[in-house]
Design a protein around this motif. Structure first.
Motif, short mmCIF file in Angstrom:
data_model
loop_
_atom_site.label_atom_id
_atom_site.label_comp_id
_atom_site.label_asym_id
_atom_site.label_seq_id
_atom_site.Cartn_x
_atom_site.Cartn_y
_atom_site.Cartn_z
N TRP A 113 -28.20 -2.00 -9.41
CA TRP A 113 -26.84 -1.84 -9.97
C TRP A 113 -26.78 -2.74 -11.19
CZ3 TRP A 113 -21.98 -3.60 -11.22
CH2 TRP A 113 -20.89 -2.74 -11.02
N THR A 114 -26.69 -2.16 -12.40
CA THR A 114 -26.99 -2.93 -13.61
C THR A 114 -25.79 -3.24 -14.50
OG1 THR A 114 -27.43 -0.92 -14.91
CG2 THR A 114 -29.28 -1.87 -13.68
N SER A 115 -24.60 -2.72 -14.21
CA SER A 115 -23.45 -3.02 -15.06
C SER A 115 -23.29 -4.53 -15.22
CB SER A 115 -22.17 -2.45 -14.45
OG SER A 115 -22.17 -1.05 -14.50
N TRP A 116 -22.99 -4.96 -16.47
CA TRP A 116 -22.73 -6.36 -16.80
C TRP A 116 -23.95 -7.25 -16.59
CZ3 TRP A 116 -18.84 -5.68 -12.44
CH2 TRP A 116 -17.91 -4.68 -12.77
N LEU A 117 -25.11 -6.66 -16.47
CA LEU A 117 -26.32 -7.45 -16.27
C LEU A 117 -27.44 -7.01 -17.21
CD1 LEU A 117 -27.86 -9.61 -14.66
CD2 LEU A 117 -28.55 -7.81 -13.06
N VAL A 118 -27.79 -5.73 -17.17
CA VAL A 118 -28.90 -5.22 -17.99
C VAL A 118 -28.33 -4.30 -19.05
CG1 VAL A 118 -31.19 -4.20 -17.97
CG2 VAL A 118 -30.28 -5.24 -15.88
N ALA A 119 -28.34 -4.72 -20.29
CA ALA A 119 -27.80 -3.91 -21.37
C ALA A 119 -28.70 -2.70 -21.61
CB ALA A 119 -27.70 -4.73 -22.65
N PRO A 120 -28.12 -1.57 -22.00
CA PRO A 120 -28.96 -0.40 -22.29
C PRO A 120 -30.06 -0.68 -23.30
CG PRO A 120 -26.68 0.27 -22.11
CD PRO A 120 -26.69 -1.23 -22.04
N ALA A 121 -29.78 -1.49 -24.33
CA ALA A 121 -30.82 -1.79 -25.32
C ALA A 121 -31.99 -2.55 -24.70
CB ALA A 121 -30.23 -2.58 -26.48
N THR A 122 -31.70 -3.38 -23.69
CA THR A 122 -32.78 -4.10 -23.01
C THR A 122 -33.70 -3.12 -22.30
OG1 THR A 122 -31.40 -6.06 -22.70
CG2 THR A 122 -33.30 -5.82 -21.24
N ILE A 123 -33.11 -2.15 -21.61
CA ILE A 123 -33.93 -1.15 -20.92
C ILE A 123 -34.75 -0.35 -21.92
CG2 ILE A 123 -33.83 0.89 -19.43
CD1 ILE A 123 -31.28 -0.26 -18.19
#
Length: 842
Positions: A113-123
């Motif tokens: 569950w990635t909201s507020w943790l893994v930004a789309p640009a990071t992925i």
């Protein structure tokens, strides 16, 4: 060699966090070097690592505050509709995880569950660098514009353009959808779906449809969640006897409507009232309902209750579940709920609704019973069937436990994850650390700070969201560089601008065809709110510019001028083949005047605009002298073509009729009602006076006719027999069409009409007015009266009331005509036009 994997989730608690931790434990059970990293929660065991955010400073701090406090927990909740109350989240701000040591060294990055943790640009950076990324889909958020469960909406299959859950005047939803599509498509992560249902949703989605998808169920600690050794003693301590039926139900937060608490309450109330459930128990047996979680509902009158509140210890939850005779899972939307899995592991069968991934968990006669539908009556019948056939059924309890051991035990799931990881792992960059060295490395980062990554990627900052965040975060944030993401490109690329009308639902509006362009064509869609609110104090200046450019007052909307400036910036950076103003009355008065040098590569795109208003209104809305600058003018009916042909080359005029979503607006079950039920929908160019006069004539003739008006601007006062309402959801509007005996919609003028087409698609007879393009649109599949002729309208309705067979035949013809105008056919016409325009520019 043991692979290293880091499981990443925003929180260690909640459904997804718990499932993520169990995936980590399963990986460790398979001998992998696994860590569980999260931002919210406390590390409770070896291998767990809290990601401690370093508070940002300066402009980044202002932007992070705007995204969190003012957008996520301010604007979003204030803009929610009543479609659902499940969380709706943006991705930002995240953490700079690609600079975190443990994650940088891992062989596999497994997201949860990635909201507020893994930004789309990071992925995107991970994927572009060849990192092996696995993502377990605990809900639909990775494939939507922000919702975690869509409440029946299917826009994720094409594009999230008009969200039914959010009044989205800032385009947060389509921008988030575009950001995700650019970030984790081609190549995308390897997806793990806990259920076949979730796998099917990912496969049909526009964002994740090209990814590899594996169905691997969630794990559970079968040693902890196990049949209790003293089950009878537990029950006795709670005052529950061997002849009592102990039903357990609950959720993390019972106020979340999709969890079905209201559905279960209604089913239990019915059973308590008629006594049928208690009658199936041994003499003296009681129905006892055990509730847990936040805001557990009050027990139904006549039933005994145990209220456990919020349960934080797994061992306590295992006792509650193990002591119960059954667990009820009444969800309206769900994937693979932990409570069902934990109950089965405790040997407690489930009664569940047949939605989402629940049929994967609850199998009739093996691990419980499925209700026939997600309805109170069906759930009540399933509870009765359980009591009649399986109360005290030790064999069913054993089979439920065996299913969990066979499919969900940590070693079983761990072996499946290990096989997946091994199949995708890159050649090792360094020797694998020992288990002891891996544990020491994790401890070294236990207090390590992680920087906040506040700036969203460029697609999220498209107009007008860029203005929203700029206003919230201040001028300093403008100096922060937005990560660029590679936009999906096709052989032919269209940039479309449409005006956002609040009365358009998620399935109406003239831009719907853009969802269905053929392979090889891509459309980037921008929306502009009506009016000049975005222009603020500059609105008067924009009006002055409009006068200099020759735009008539109707087209001088400050928001539209800002949109054209933003589109120019986009076209300067990226080449487009076609620019299409879907609402030509409001836009495309600036861009066609500009020299080619201002566009990418010095190449002007083809300019097209669609006009919707009838000729009598167009004259006051459009400066016809500017039409010649357009490469194509699209109109909806021949009357418009005739009116505009004198102002531009007829070869540039194209009639493409309006469309309708015939996959959503369909014939269906009707609710019972009294009298002759007539329906009117909308407000623009409606002739309510003629409708009221026709209704009066029908009632004078002894027909119990009633008119229901659905409109954001209904007339007042309303005569006898007329009711009015507004704000219906798409689903409620569809039901209104289905329930009506006919659509009665006199019009003052029209080129096309959403309500007429939607009623026809629902198979309902239509009585309207022969004006503008209505006859052309309906093609004989509606009854049309002369303009303003109340007597003719009344007679057309009365004739349908007298002859039900004729009314049914008209409804079938209406459906057939609507199918010919489905948005897919309209998209094909536009695709042919775009191809011709691009060929001329080649």
């Amino acid at each position: 060699m043991a692979l290293s994997v880091v499981h990443v989730s925003h929180g260690a608690g909640g459904g997804a966090g718990r499932a993520g931790r169990r995936a980590h434990l399963a990986a460790r059970a398979a001998g992998l070097r696994s860590a569980f990293a999260f931002a919210d929660g406390e590390a409770a065991a070896e291998g767990e690592m809290r990601l401690a955010a370093t508070p940002p400073e300066g402009p980044a701090a202002a932007l992070a505050e705007a995204l969190t406090a003012r957008v996520q927990w301010g604007l979003v909740p204030a803009s929610r509709s009543d479609a659902t109350n499940t969380l709706f989240s943006i991705a930002h701000p995240g953490l700079a995880l690609d600079r975190q040591g443990v994650l940088a060294a891992a062989d596999i990055l497994h997201l949860h569950w990635t909201s507020w943790l893994v930004a789309p640009a990071t992925i995107r950076r991970w994927l572009a660098a060849g990192r092996r990324v696995v993502w377990t889909l605990h809900d639909l958020w990775p494939m939507t514009g922000g919702c975690h469960y869509p409440a029946g909406c299917e826009q994720y299959r094409t594009a999230c353009l008009a969200c039914p859950q959010l009044a989205d005047g800032w385009s947060l939803v389509p921008n988030a959808f575009a950001e995700k599509r650019a970030a984790w498509s081609d190549p995308g992560p390897v997806l793990v779906a806990p259920s076949r249902w979730m796998a099917a949703r990912a496969a049909e989605s526009a964002i994740l449809g090209g990814c590899r998808i594996e169905v691997i169920p969630n794990a559970v600690e079968t040693g902890l969640f196990a049949p209790p050794a003293e089950r009878d003693g537990l029950r006795a301590a709670w005052g529950v006897g061997p002849g009592d039926l102990l039903v357990v139900a609950g959720a993390f937060d019972n106020r979340e409507r999709r969890k079905g608490g209201a559905l279960l309450a209604e089913a239990l109330a019915r059973l308590a009232a008629d006594g049928r459930l208690a009658a199936l128990l041994p003499p003296g047996g009681r129905v006892v309902v055990a509730g847990f979680g936040r805001a557990a509902p009050a027990p139904a009158p006549g039933l005994d209750a145990l209220a456990f509140g919020e349960v934080s210890e797994d061992s306590v939850m295992a006792d509650i579940l193990g002591a119960a005779d059954l667990a009820v899972i009444p969800s309206l939307e769900d994937n693979y709920p932990n409570i069902a899995l934990e109950a089965l592991a405790c040997g407690t069968p489930c009664v569940a609704t047949p939605v989402g991934g629940l049929p994967d968990l609850v199998r009739d006669g093996e691990s419980g019973l499925l209700a026939a539908a997600a309805e109170a009556g069906a759930l009540a019948e399933a509870l009765l069937a359980f009591a009649a056939r399986h109360f005290g059924d030790a064999g069913l309890r054993a089979r439920a436990r065996a299913q969990a051991e066979r499919e969900n035990a940590l070693p079983v799931v761990g072996a499946r994850l290990a096989a997946l990881y091994a199949g995708i792992a890159a050649p090792p960059r360094a020797p694998s650390p020992s288990a002891a060295a891996h544990a020491r490395a994790l401890r070294a980062f236990a207090e390590a700070p992680v920087a906040v990554e506040a700036m969203p990627a460029a697609p999220f900052l498209r107009f007008p969201a860029n203005l929203l965040l700029g206003g919230m975060a201040g001028d300093g944030a403008a100096g922060l560089a937005a990560p660029e993401l590679p936009a999906p490109r096709a052989a032919l690329n269209v940039l479309a601008l449409h005006t956002r009308h609040l009365h358009h639902g998620a399935r109406s509006g003239p831009w719907q065809f853009l969802r269905h362009l053929p392979e090889g064509m891509a459309a980037e869609v921008r929306a502009t709110p009506l009016g000049d609110a975005l222009a603020g104090g500059e609105a008067a200046t924009y009006r002055d510019w409009g006068r200099l450019l020759g735009a008539v007052p109707f087209g001088q909307q400050g928001n539209a001028w800002l949109a054209e400036a933003e589109i120019l910036a986009a076209c300067a950076a990226t080449g487009f083949d076609v620019l299409h103003a879907i609402d030509g009355e409001h836009a495309m008065w600036l861009l066609p005047r500009l020299p080619a040098a201002l566009f990418s590569g010095g190449r002007r795109p083809a300019f097209a605009a669609t006009f919707h208003q009838p000729p009598a209104l167009l004259a006051a809305m459009v400066n016809t002298g500017l039409l010649a600058r357009l490469d194509a003018v699209v109109v909806l009916c021949e009357a418009q073509r005739a009116a505009l042909a004198q102002h531009l080359d007829p070869a540039r005029l194209h009639v493409i009729q309006h469309g309708v979503d015939t996959a959503f607006f369909t014939p269906g079950p009707r609710q019972a009602g009294e009298g002759l039920r007539l329906l009117s929908v909308g407000h623009w160019l409606r002739d309510h006076d003629a409708a009221f006069a026709a209704l009066a004539l029908l009632r004078q003739a002894g027909i119990d006719a009633r008119l229901r008006i659905v409109s954001p601007a209904a007339p007042h006062p309303l005569p006898q027999g007329v009711t009015a309402e507004a704000g219906l959801s798409d689903e409620a509007l569809r039901q209104a069409y289905r329930d009506a005996d006919a659509l009665l919609l006199p019009l003052a003028d029209a080129t096309a009409n959403n309500a007429v087409l939607e009623a026809m698609a629902c198979g309902r007879p239509v009585v309207s007015t022969d004006v503008g393009g209505v006859a052309e649109m309906t093609a004989g599949a509606a009854r049309l009266a002369p303009a303003g002729d109340a007597a003719a309208l009344a007679e057309a309705v009365a004739a349908l009331a007298r002859d039900p067979d004729a009314a049914a035949a008209l409804g079938r013809a209406a459906r057939a005509r609507a199918e010919a105008l489905d948005w897919r056919h309209v998209a094909a016409r536009h695709a042919a036009l775009y191809a011709d325009l691009a060929a001329l520019r080649a």
